[in-house]
Design an enzyme around this catalytic site. Sequence first.
Site, PDB file in Angstrom:
ATOM      1  N   LYS A   1      10.377  10.054 -28.566  1.00 17.49           N
ATOM      2  CA  LYS A   1      10.101   9.558 -29.927  1.00 17.49           C
ATOM      3  C   LYS A   1      11.284   9.876 -30.834  1.00 17.49           C
ATOM      4  O   LYS A   1      11.851  10.966 -30.766  1.00 17.49           O
ATOM      5  CB  LYS A   1       8.818  10.193 -30.482  1.00 17.49           C
ATOM      6  CG  LYS A   1       7.552   9.683 -29.786  1.00 17.49           C
ATOM      7  CD  LYS A   1       6.308  10.229 -30.443  1.00 17.49           C
ATOM      8  CE  LYS A   1       5.064   9.938 -29.631  1.00 17.49           C
ATOM      9  NZ  LYS A   1       4.443   8.649 -29.890  1.00 17.49           N
TER      10      LYS A   1
ATOM     11  N   LYS B   1      -4.796   8.973 -37.881  1.00 17.64           N
ATOM     12  CA  LYS B   1      -3.776   9.132 -36.837  1.00 17.64           C
ATOM     13  C   LYS B   1      -2.558   9.755 -37.482  1.00 17.64           C
ATOM     14  O   LYS B   1      -1.933   9.163 -38.361  1.00 17.64           O
ATOM     15  CB  LYS B   1      -3.401   7.782 -36.221  1.00 17.64           C
ATOM     16  CG  LYS B   1      -2.291   7.917 -35.175  1.00 17.64           C
ATOM     17  CD  LYS B   1      -2.150   6.668 -34.323  1.00 17.64           C
ATOM     18  CE  LYS B   1      -0.943   6.731 -33.380  1.00 17.64           C
ATOM     19  NZ  LYS B   1      -1.091   7.628 -32.237  1.00 17.64           N
TER      20      LYS B   1
ATOM     21  N   ASP C   1       0.901  -1.152   0.000  1.00 16.67           N
ATOM     22  CA  ASP C   1       0.000   0.000   0.000  1.00 16.67           C
ATOM     23  C   ASP C   1       0.946   1.211   0.000  1.00 16.67           C
ATOM     24  O   ASP C   1       1.662   1.441   0.983  1.00 16.67           O
ATOM     25  CB  ASP C   1      -0.870  -0.040   1.263  1.00 16.67           C
ATOM     26  CG  ASP C   1      -1.770   1.173   1.351  1.00 16.67           C
ATOM     27  OD1 ASP C   1      -1.493   2.181   0.652  1.00 16.67           O
ATOM     28  OD2 ASP C   1      -2.735   1.129   2.131  1.00 16.67           O
TER      29      ASP C   1
ATOM     30  N   HIS D   1       6.357  11.513 -22.836  1.00 16.78           N
ATOM     31  CA  HIS D   1       6.872  10.436 -23.695  1.00 16.78           C
ATOM     32  C   HIS D   1       7.147  10.914 -25.124  1.00 16.78           C
ATOM     33  O   HIS D   1       7.900  10.280 -25.851  1.00 16.78           O
ATOM     34  CB  HIS D   1       5.987   9.188 -23.636  1.00 16.78           C
ATOM     35  CG  HIS D   1       4.735   9.272 -24.451  1.00 16.78           C
ATOM     36  ND1 HIS D   1       3.600   9.865 -24.001  1.00 16.78           N
ATOM     37  CD2 HIS D   1       4.441   8.830 -25.695  1.00 16.78           C
ATOM     38  CE1 HIS D   1       2.655   9.789 -24.926  1.00 16.78           C
ATOM     39  NE2 HIS D   1       3.142   9.148 -25.980  1.00 16.78           N
TER      40      HIS D   1
ATOM     41  N   HIS E   1       2.618  17.523 -24.459  1.00 13.07           N
ATOM     42  CA  HIS E   1       3.215  17.087 -25.726  1.00 13.07           C
ATOM     43  C   HIS E   1       3.319  18.211 -26.759  1.00 13.07           C
ATOM     44  O   HIS E   1       4.373  18.416 -27.366  1.00 13.07           O
ATOM     45  CB  HIS E   1       2.410  15.931 -26.336  1.00 13.07           C
ATOM     46  CG  HIS E   1       2.181  14.788 -25.386  1.00 13.07           C
ATOM     47  ND1 HIS E   1       3.131  14.367 -24.491  1.00 13.07           N
ATOM     48  CD2 HIS E   1       1.114  13.968 -25.192  1.00 13.07           C
ATOM     49  CE1 HIS E   1       2.655  13.348 -23.788  1.00 13.07           C
ATOM     50  NE2 HIS E   1       1.425  13.094 -24.190  1.00 13.07           N
TER      51      HIS E   1
HETATM   52  C1  BG6 Z   1      -0.962  10.429 -23.646  1.00 10.34           C
HETATM   53  C2  BG6 Z   1      -2.372  10.922 -23.459  1.00 10.34           C
HETATM   54  O1  BG6 Z   1      -0.060  11.239 -22.934  1.00 10.34           O
HETATM   55  O2  BG6 Z   1      -0.613  10.448 -25.027  1.00 10.34           O
HETATM   56  C3  BG6 Z   1      -3.337  10.092 -24.279  1.00 10.34           C
HETATM   57  O3  BG6 Z   1      -2.729  10.874 -22.084  1.00 10.34           O
HETATM   58  C4  BG6 Z   1      -2.899  10.036 -25.725  1.00 10.34           C
HETATM   59  O4  BG6 Z   1      -4.649  10.606 -24.183  1.00 10.34           O
HETATM   60  C5  BG6 Z   1      -1.435   9.620 -25.842  1.00 10.34           C
HETATM   61  O5  BG6 Z   1      -3.734   9.111 -26.404  1.00 10.34           O
HETATM   62  C6  BG6 Z   1      -0.934   9.745 -27.271  1.00 10.34           C
HETATM   63  O6  BG6 Z   1       0.348   9.190 -27.368  1.00 10.34           O
HETATM   64  P1  BG6 Z   1       0.890   8.600 -28.754  1.00 10.34           P
HETATM   65  O7  BG6 Z   1       2.297   8.208 -28.459  1.00 10.34           O
HETATM   66  O8  BG6 Z   1       0.001   7.439 -29.109  1.00 10.34           O
HETATM   67  O9  BG6 Z   1       0.778   9.713 -29.750  1.00 10.34           O
END
Ligand code: BG6
Length: 489
Positions: free
Chosen positions: A179, A342, A92, A175, A237
Amino acid sequence: MPAISVEATTFALFGALGDLALRKLFPALYQLDRAGLLNGATRLLALSRDGGESEAHLARIDEALRRYVPPHELDERVLDRFRSRLQYLTMDFRRGEDYQALAERVDPGLPLIAYFATPAAVYGDICRHLAAAGLAERTRVVLEKPIGHDLASSRVVNDAVAEHFPESRIYRIDHYLGKETVQNLIALRFANSLFETQWNQHHISHVEITVAETVGIEGRWGYFDQAGQLRDMIQNHLLQLLCLIAMDPPADLTADSIRDEKVKVLKALAPIPPEKLSQRVVRGQYAAGTVGGKAVPGYLEEENSNAESSTETFVALRAEICNWRWSGVPFYLRTGKRMAQKVSQIVIHFKEPPFYIFAPEQRSLISNRLIIRLQPDEGISLQVMTKEQGLDKGMHLRSGPLQLNFSETYKSVRIPDAYERLLLEVMQGNQNLFVRKDEIEYAWKWCDQLIDGWTRLGDVPKPYPAGSWGPVASIALITRDGRSWYGDL
Ligand code: BG6
């Protein structure tokens, strides 16, 4: 054999049975192991509050690897090795006593990496208990987004972590910075004098940054509805991408030199006052529609939804950076869920030549564009003007690409997932690809004024059909300036 050697660590993953850990983090760790980039002595601790048999939990992790790692990259020998590094521990995270069992499993001679894949509300407790258990000394902490939901709450989280860890051992994840093509932005801009001399308001007319997703909320309605697309995507991002495009050349490649330049950009972002919001920012929310030939429900009809929600799933905006380099150059940002395609891309539109000598009807063709495609089909393409071939074509112009398609050019090289690179960087103690506290705070400050403006005006998001490019108003946002979004089909 890999060209780098990575030091041994104990890697403790808090929230090890959550979606992010199973879908992204364990597969990324597995890939590092497969590439020979996990030191032989590195141990992995999967920590979660789920009690019961450890074996059952380890089996879930195994299952996740088989599900999320492509079959041709699953190697039974590596899987065995990976399993032998892994232990499961029920904890926990808010209970101090539970950290003794953790301390017993941590190798005192190795750095500890504590990765928080939990809600940010528990980061402070985890840090406090790690410190009380004598585990703070050699520890690097990794914080997942979102860190807070506005400036004030992000400060609370950051301050709680800072009580026990210095900034030099705090790794805040975005993240997108891991990339491959985002990494390439630095190389493209600062290893090619060709671009850098043109990279300013004298030569660039405007910049577009689009991050469009076809997915919807994917069972995350509870989280997403509190956040919305501005907090979920723009605050982190898209503003990070904007910083990498707009920043001045750093003095060197150290983490702080790069972050200092990014912070200058965030500071120079002009606020958008409430009276200009309707002209400069468009919020949208997807309604039912069709994505990839499949009928999908609207945001308000998703599982666990609240039909009254006015949370946005789409944002388009026109930002301005008030400094010498970018004065007068609009940055159009756009991101949404359930869009037509996408695609994440940055398009730099260069100005027309100062004097025009070709046939007047071709004038609209004339401008160079640099298209940086982050995903899918990672690559860079420079649209240049050439003459059409043939005796009968005279000086008829055409726009064609000088193209670098990474997946084709480097066919045999696998493009790593962003998390693989980020985890490797943490293991190497390198903070370049992580976000400093002041970056997060300036980004929140800018987003907060937009949210405050919407609240004051009682703004309601405009509906758009799933599978489209967003509300019509987002097209008007850019056409008002005599431009259009690049590549919309
Ligand atoms: C995340 C978001 O940080 O990034 C998500 O919380 C989003 O909502 C995602 O779908 C997109 O990441 P990628 O790498 O698929 O473009």
